[in-house]
Design a protein around this motif. Structure first.
Motif, PDB file in Angstrom:
ATOM      1  N   GLN A   7       0.944  -1.155   0.052  1.00 57.49           N
ATOM      2  CA  GLN A   7      -0.026   0.022  -0.068  1.00 57.49           C
ATOM      3  C   GLN A   7       0.751   1.062  -0.030  1.00 57.49           C
ATOM      4  N   VAL A   8       1.882   1.315   0.707  1.00 57.46           N
ATOM      5  CA  VAL A   8       3.108   2.361   0.806  1.00 57.46           C
ATOM      6  C   VAL A   8       3.618   2.380  -0.544  1.00 57.46           C
ATOM      7  N   PHE A   9       4.013   1.385  -1.155  1.00 54.26           N
ATOM      8  CA  PHE A   9       4.481   1.608  -2.481  1.00 54.26           C
ATOM      9  C   PHE A   9       3.634   2.142  -3.340  1.00 54.26           C
ATOM     10  N   ASP A  10       2.313   1.708  -3.317  1.00 54.40           N
ATOM     11  CA  ASP A  10       1.314   2.277  -4.400  1.00 54.40           C
ATOM     12  C   ASP A  10       1.293   3.764  -4.304  1.00 54.40           C
ATOM     13  N   ARG A  11       1.305   4.280  -3.154  1.00 53.33           N
ATOM     14  CA  ARG A  11       1.197   5.773  -2.729  1.00 53.33           C
ATOM     15  C   ARG A  11       2.555   6.621  -2.969  1.00 53.33           C
ATOM     16  N   GLY A  12       3.548   5.916  -2.944  1.00 58.88           N
ATOM     17  CA  GLY A  12       4.948   6.477  -3.295  1.00 58.88           C
ATOM     18  C   GLY A  12       5.717   6.977  -2.316  1.00 58.88           C
ATOM     19  N   MET A  13       6.892   7.017  -2.361  1.00 63.82           N
ATOM     20  CA  MET A  13       7.791   7.343  -1.301  1.00 63.82           C
ATOM     21  C   MET A  13       8.884   8.127  -1.940  1.00 63.82           C
ATOM     22  N   VAL A  14       9.623   8.948  -1.046  1.00 58.35           N
ATOM     23  CA  VAL A  14      10.578   9.957  -1.356  1.00 58.35           C
ATOM     24  C   VAL A  14      11.894   9.298  -1.072  1.00 58.35           C
ATOM     25  N   LEU A  15      12.869   9.588  -2.169  1.00 60.04           N
ATOM     26  CA  LEU A  15      14.316   9.169  -2.114  1.00 60.04           C
ATOM     27  C   LEU A  15      15.101  10.137  -0.779  1.00 60.04           C
ATOM     28  N   VAL A  16      15.792   9.505   0.010  1.00 56.33           N
ATOM     29  CA  VAL A  16      16.588  10.121   0.976  1.00 56.33           C
ATOM     30  C   VAL A  16      18.216   9.664   0.689  1.00 56.33           C
ATOM     31  N   LEU A  17      19.073  10.511   0.770  1.00 57.00           N
ATOM     32  CA  LEU A  17      20.538  10.150   0.627  1.00 57.00           C
ATOM     33  C   LEU A  17      21.227  10.603   1.819  1.00 57.00           C
ATOM     34  N   SER A  18      21.938   9.776   2.570  1.00 55.65           N
ATOM     35  CA  SER A  18      22.511  10.525   3.953  1.00 55.65           C
ATOM     36  C   SER A  18      23.619   9.602   4.319  1.00 55.65           C
ATOM     37  N   LEU A  19      24.336  10.346   5.009  1.00 55.84           N
ATOM     38  CA  LEU A  19      25.660   9.967   5.883  1.00 55.84           C
ATOM     39  C   LEU A  19      25.494  10.405   7.392  1.00 55.84           C
ATOM     40  N   TRP A  20      25.687   9.327   8.404  1.00 55.73           N
ATOM     41  CA  TRP A  20      25.552   9.640   9.720  1.00 55.73           C
ATOM     42  C   TRP A  20      26.276   8.828  10.705  1.00 55.73           C
ATOM     43  N   ASP A  21      26.290   9.261  11.822  1.00 54.37           N
ATOM     44  CA  ASP A  21      27.206   8.352  12.941  1.00 54.37           C
ATOM     45  C   ASP A  21      26.086   8.190  14.040  1.00 54.37           C
ATOM     46  N   ASP A  22      25.993   7.346  15.039  1.00 53.76           N
ATOM     47  CA  ASP A  22      25.072   6.666  15.769  1.00 53.76           C
ATOM     48  C   ASP A  22      25.447   7.174  17.385  1.00 53.76           C
ATOM     49  N   HIS A  23      24.827   8.291  17.796  1.00 50.83           N
ATOM     50  CA  HIS A  23      25.010   8.668  19.090  1.00 50.83           C
ATOM     51  C   HIS A  23      24.309   7.724  20.140  1.00 50.83           C
ATOM     52  N   GLN A  24      23.323   6.830  19.644  1.00 52.74           N
ATOM     53  CA  GLN A  24      22.580   6.087  20.667  1.00 52.74           C
ATOM     54  C   GLN A  24      23.614   4.685  20.850  1.00 52.74           C
ATOM     55  N   VAL A  25      23.843   3.971  19.838  1.00 51.66           N
ATOM     56  CA  VAL A  25      24.422   2.707  20.056  1.00 51.66           C
ATOM     57  C   VAL A  25      25.768   2.520  19.219  1.00 51.66           C
ATOM     58  N   ALA A  26      26.278   3.521  18.766  1.00 52.12           N
ATOM     59  CA  ALA A  26      27.512   3.481  17.855  1.00 52.12           C
ATOM     60  C   ALA A  26      27.554   2.586  16.712  1.00 52.12           C
TER      61      ALA A  26
END
Length: 445
Positions: free
Chosen positions: A369-388
């Motif tokens: 259902q989600v795929f049929d409605r459509g989604m936005v593309l995200v490009l990222s780079l990150w580090d993790d302050h919660q669990v490394a």
């Protein structure tokens, strides 16, 4: 009094004029069949969370990891007084584009600040995100993760954001997609400075381990398709679904969920997802430096969404002109499969002793259902302050024996990935995404 009341109701985040907003180009290809692809002109925009937020005259509304109380005593006042400004993509954020590939630098020392990581969205035009409908399609891109060590995550994924950044839905979302508004994902993040066109300043608590981030009383939830979460040591392909239709603001654990324990499964979204991590699924020879998919060199990632609505997600790689089929699971109790499906998720969660919240939140029926409605593309780079980032590339949870199925996720030591360490030792880390193609199955590689 009426005029004042109307003004308060109509308050909105403004657009700053201190820095021009010039989106970097990122062109891609739409493929009808193999060998039949046409170029699509695109550009990217920086997420609003990274942008300079000020009073219109240059006085910060947000500084370090704290809102300035004189400008932001409450959400509505803050929204009315503060603006989002344009981005200096290369100088401030380390973003470079050659038109078909985008390089994201991890740490960038600018004139006025030091920037850590980034998150960008693909635009259809200046003020609209491109919306991809993924049922029975495939998505392909090239990537270079050779400079991403343990603890970093170069992530390319889809989320069910509003195409206009919420501009039509929320009166306060004036900057819209052009300025990177409207983010949501399956973790229902509460570190967003703006949600539903309003500041998220009330109840804001600075994060003790992150000098740039904090958390407000609201989160922003939506379904998420993690096509690619990776560094040079490990990778994961993970769908997440939510009870929501599109983006929804949440509050409290009953909606937003939580990081630990049963709170993690109490909210609107499946935070764990149903992942396929080659190392975690029993093949330690497949992905990494010098391995079958050799992360010392660039390669192409092909992700196929079979069925309309989708019933299975498959993965292929192309490196040095050779098509490489995904490795198959090698875990007792799980079929020797290379694909993600409801059946795979059921077996995996049971074998690993995990809660199948993916199923509880709707599984592949919801994902279709989600795929049929459509989604936005995200490009990222990150580090993790919660669990490394240990959940991606190491032993996690760290209090469990790594010999237990599902605990050993990658070769990185449990001491790795601490943000202070990677931000210092790997400041020059980069990820390069390029040659994006989208279209019919088996048409893009």
């Amino acid at each position: 009094m009426l005029a004042a009341a109307l003004f308060t109701f109509a308050c909105s985040v403004g657009v700053g004029t201190k820095t021009p907003e010039n989106h970097p180009k990122l062109n891609w290809q739409n493929c009808a069949s193999k060998g039949s692809c046409s170029q699509v002109s695109g550009e990217v925009t920086m997420d609003s969370n990274w942008r300079w937020t000020h009073d219109g005259n240059g006085k910060n509304c947000y500084d370090g990891n704290t809102w300035i109380s004189s400008l932001c005593p409450d959400d509505k006042t803050c929204s009315d007084k503060c603006v989002l400004d344009g981005a200096e993509y290369q100088a401030t954020y380390g973003i470079q584009s050659n038109g078909t590939a985008l390089t994201l630098k991890f740490v960038t020392h600018g004139s006025y600040s030091t920037n850590i990581g980034s998150r960008l969205y693909l635009l259809k035009d200046k003020s609209t995100y491109y919306v991809f409908k993924l049922n029975n399609k495939e998505f392909t891109f090239s990537v270079d993760v050779s400079k991403l060590p343990c603890g970093l995550n170069g992530a390319l994924y889809f989320v069910e954001m509003d195409a206009d950044g919420g501009k039509a839905k929320y009166a306060g979302a004036k900057p819209g997609a052009e300025y990177g508004l409207g983010y949501c994902d399956a973790q229902c993040p509460s570190d967003l400075k703006f949600i539903n066109g309003e500041a998220n300043s009330e109840g804001w608590k600075p994060q003790s381990g992150d000098k740039n981030a904090g958390n407000g009383k609201y989160g922003s939830c939506c379904s998420e398709m993690d096509v690619w979460e990776s560094n040079s040591q490990a990778t994961a392909l993970t769908p997440h679904v939510c009870k929501t239709t599109g983006q929804q603001r949440c509050s409290g654990k009953s909606e937003c969920g939580g990081q630990d324990g049963q709170d993690r499964f109490a909210g609107l979204c499946d935070e764990d997802g149903c992942d396929f991590n080659n190392w975690r699924m029993g093949d330690k020879t497949f992905f990494g430096p010098g391995l079958i998919v050799d992360t010392k060199s660039p390669f192409v990632v092909v992700t196929q969404f079979y069925g309309s609505p989708v019933t299975e997600i498959r993965r292929k790689y192309v490196q040095n002109g050779k098509v490489i089929e995904n490795s198959k699971s090698n875990i007792p109790g799980i079929d020797a499969t290379a694909a993600i499906s409801d059946h795979f998720c059921e077996q995996q969660k049971k074998a690993f002793g995990d809660t199948n919240d993916f199923k509880n939140k709707g599984g592949f029926a919801k994902l279709g259902q989600v795929f049929d409605r459509g989604m936005v593309l995200v490009l990222s780079l990150w580090d993790d302050h919660q669990v490394a980032m240990l959940w991606l590339d190491s032993t996690y949870p760290t209090n469990k024996d790594k010999s237990q199925p599902g605990v050993d996720r990658g070769p990185c030591p449990t001491s790795s990935g601490k943000p202070d360490d990677v931000e210092s030792a790997s400041a020059d880390a980069t990820v390069v995404y390029g040659n994006i193609k989208f279209g019919a199955l088996d048409s893009t590689y």
